[in-house]
Design a protein around this motif. Structure first.
Motif, PDB file in Angstrom:
ATOM      1  N   ALA A   1       0.845  -1.200   0.000  1.00  0.00           N
ATOM      2  CA  ALA A   1       0.000   0.000   0.000  1.00  0.00           C
ATOM      3  C   ALA A   1       0.878   1.246   0.000  1.00  0.00           C
ATOM      4  CB  ALA A   1      -0.911  -0.007   1.227  1.00  0.00           C
TER       5      ALA A   1
ATOM      6  N   GLY B   1       0.410   4.143  -0.888  1.00  0.00           N
ATOM      7  CA  GLY B   1      -0.271   5.388  -0.540  1.00  0.00           C
ATOM      8  C   GLY B   1      -0.202   5.750   0.933  1.00  0.00           C
ATOM      9  N   ILE B   2       0.080   4.781   1.784  1.00  0.00           N
ATOM     10  CA  ILE B   2       0.103   5.120   3.225  1.00  0.00           C
ATOM     11  C   ILE B   2       1.515   5.006   3.815  1.00  0.00           C
ATOM     12  CG2 ILE B   2      -2.307   4.557   3.670  1.00  0.00           C
ATOM     13  CD1 ILE B   2      -1.350   1.869   4.831  1.00  0.00           C
ATOM     14  N   GLU B   3       2.483   4.700   2.968  1.00  0.00           N
ATOM     15  CA  GLU B   3       3.843   4.502   3.475  1.00  0.00           C
ATOM     16  C   GLU B   3       4.406   5.776   4.112  1.00  0.00           C
ATOM     17  OE1 GLU B   3       7.190   5.060   1.469  1.00  0.00           O
ATOM     18  OE2 GLU B   3       8.071   4.562   3.418  1.00  0.00           O
TER      19      GLU B   3
ATOM     20  N   LEU C   1      -6.036   8.979   8.694  1.00  0.00           N
ATOM     21  CA  LEU C   1      -5.335   7.696   8.831  1.00  0.00           C
ATOM     22  C   LEU C   1      -5.841   6.934  10.055  1.00  0.00           C
ATOM     23  CD1 LEU C   1      -2.933   5.747   8.076  1.00  0.00           C
ATOM     24  CD2 LEU C   1      -1.561   7.084   9.670  1.00  0.00           C
TER      25      LEU C   1
ATOM     26  N   ALA D   1      -3.713  -3.089   5.456  1.00  0.00           N
ATOM     27  CA  ALA D   1      -3.021  -1.983   4.774  1.00  0.00           C
ATOM     28  C   ALA D   1      -3.773  -1.577   3.503  1.00  0.00           C
ATOM     29  CB  ALA D   1      -1.583  -2.391   4.451  1.00  0.00           C
ATOM     30  N   LYS D   2      -4.247  -2.575   2.768  1.00  0.00           N
ATOM     31  CA  LYS D   2      -5.013  -2.289   1.540  1.00  0.00           C
ATOM     32  C   LYS D   2      -6.293  -1.499   1.870  1.00  0.00           C
ATOM     33  CE  LYS D   2      -3.133  -4.462  -2.074  1.00  0.00           C
ATOM     34  NZ  LYS D   2      -2.611  -3.608  -3.134  1.00  0.00           N
TER      35      LYS D   2
ATOM     36  N   GLU E   1      -5.479   2.094   2.892  1.00  0.00           N
ATOM     37  CA  GLU E   1      -5.103   2.897   1.720  1.00  0.00           C
ATOM     38  C   GLU E   1      -6.361   3.317   0.944  1.00  0.00           C
ATOM     39  OE1 GLU E   1      -3.063   0.954  -1.541  1.00  0.00           O
ATOM     40  OE2 GLU E   1      -1.620   2.608  -1.608  1.00  0.00           O
ATOM     41  N   GLU E   2      -7.272   2.378   0.795  1.00  0.00           N
ATOM     42  CA  GLU E   2      -8.514   2.654   0.076  1.00  0.00           C
ATOM     43  C   GLU E   2      -9.345   3.706   0.821  1.00  0.00           C
ATOM     44  OE1 GLU E   2      -9.150   1.574  -2.841  1.00  0.00           O
ATOM     45  OE2 GLU E   2     -11.154   2.487  -2.958  1.00  0.00           O
TER      46      GLU E   2
ATOM     47  N   LYS F   1      -7.834   7.142   0.451  1.00  0.00           N
ATOM     48  CA  LYS F   1      -8.055   7.655  -0.903  1.00  0.00           C
ATOM     49  C   LYS F   1      -9.474   8.175  -1.097  1.00  0.00           C
ATOM     50  CE  LYS F   1      -5.085   4.881  -3.812  1.00  0.00           C
ATOM     51  NZ  LYS F   1      -5.113   3.626  -4.583  1.00  0.00           N
TER      52      LYS F   1
END
Lengths: 161, 182
Positions: free
Chosen positions: A14, A16-18, B125, B172-173, B176-177, B180
């Motif tokens: 992922a 995008g969150i790193e 987050l 984590a996926k 992230e989604e 977004k």
């Protein structure tokens, strides 16, 4: 696996969150961690003063005596639960009358009245969800005094016949 | 601040005249790690404080019998995780809430928390993390923030490394989604 491996793994899964990992947005009150060990020690000290002895030690009784007494009590409790658990269908005037007994009796011998009792609870959506308030049932029975008088004058023999 | 090794702390606790002193050193060594682990799960500082104190009281009671088969930190982390989960379960039971509503309440708490100083993206987050089921949340936090190895996590959470990798990947996926799209 080091920190770089954790970063690389996240970049693969992922990305995008790193980069969001940096910084800790949570805060604690001023001097919180300085005082925490002392607060914990105080809590432990309080707990120590509350620690109580086991029951058998408190009442000054050897463990096997207490176990024997508990066993005897359990046997008696089991005996009464077993022989007194079925609904009291056959009631006499002298017995104390509970609303469960009324319902059991009506469902058996006066199904139409029992149906009326059920319908008296307007909020009930279906039979299984009915929860009777004892006062409601007693009020209902009070309103239908004839049934009530019939009921309390029945004897055990009447039911059996 | 220099900390004693776990072996030295345990030796002091078991063999010195003053186990309280040794325990105090242990608390000082691990308090922050344990605090942050719990704080990320229960969000509110006061709740976290209660849970942290409970963790160390349990550690105090159990330390006498601690055999050091697992490391001290692993053992403390396990107590902390269990206590945090128990706290959340109690909260759910107390208010007759499904998990989603507990998470919603925690998410709302983030909005009003005076001890949260993050920017909008950090708030997002943490809201995303709160949208995860509790066990996935624990795995994600331990890996993402605390950088704990799967091997150690498996010992702490008493599960397989495979299960942890899958949980972390999935979590984590989802985060992230969430970030977004929200």
């Amino acid at each position: 696996m080091g920190k770089n491996d954790i970063k690389n793994e996240l970049r693969e899964i992922a990305p995008g969150i790193e980069k969001l990992r940096a910084g800790n947005p949570f805060q604690v009150p001023h001097n919180y961690f300085e005082n925490l060990p002392q607060n914990i020690q105080e809590k432990i000290a309080k707990g120590k003063s509350k620690v109580s002895q086991p029951v058998f030690q408190r009442i000054g009784m050897p463990r096997f005596v207490l176990a024997t007494i508990m066993t005897v009590l359990l046997v008696f409790a089991g005996y009464f639960a077993f022989f007194h658990s079925s609904p009291e269908i056959y009631l006499t005037e002298s017995e104390e009358i509970f609303y469960e007994n009324y319902l059991a009796w009506y469902s058996e011998y006066q199904p139409d009245v029992y149906y009326d009792i059920l319908m008296a609870n307007e909020e009930a959506a279906d039979f299984e969800s009915l929860i009777f308030d004892e006062d409601e049932v007693l009020d209902y029975l009070f309103d239908y005094g004839d049934y009530y008088m019939d009921y309390i004058t029945y004897t055990e023999n009447d039911f059996e016949n | 601040m220099d900390h004693y090794s776990d072996e030295k702390l345990l030796d002091l606790f078991h063999n010195s005249d003053n186990p309280n002193y040794a325990f105090n050193l242990l608390v000082k060594k691990y308090q922050e790690k344990i605090y942050w682990h719990i704080r990320r799960l229960v969000i509110d500082h006061e709740d976290t404080n209660d849970v942290v104190q409970e963790v160390f009281v349990k550690a105090w009671k159990g330390l006498e019998h601690f055999r050091a088969d697992s490391g001290l930190f692993t053992w403390l982390y396990r107590i902390a995780t269990n206590e945090a989960l128990t706290f959340l379960k109690k909260k759910k039971r107390h208010f007759f809430l499904p998990w989603q509503d507990v998470e919603y309440a925690l998410s709302e708490k983030l909005e009003s928390d005076v001890h949260f100083s993050g920017n909008e993206i950090q708030r997002k987050l943490h809201k995303a993390i709160l949208s995860l089921p509790p066990k996935q949340r624990i795995v994600f936090n331990m890996r993402y923030f605390d950088e704990i190895k799967y091997e150690d996590m498996a010992r702490i959470l008493d599960t397989s490394e495979g299960a942890l990798k899958a949980s972390y990947h999935h979590a984590a996926k989802k985060i992230e989604e969430f970030v977004k799209t929200n």
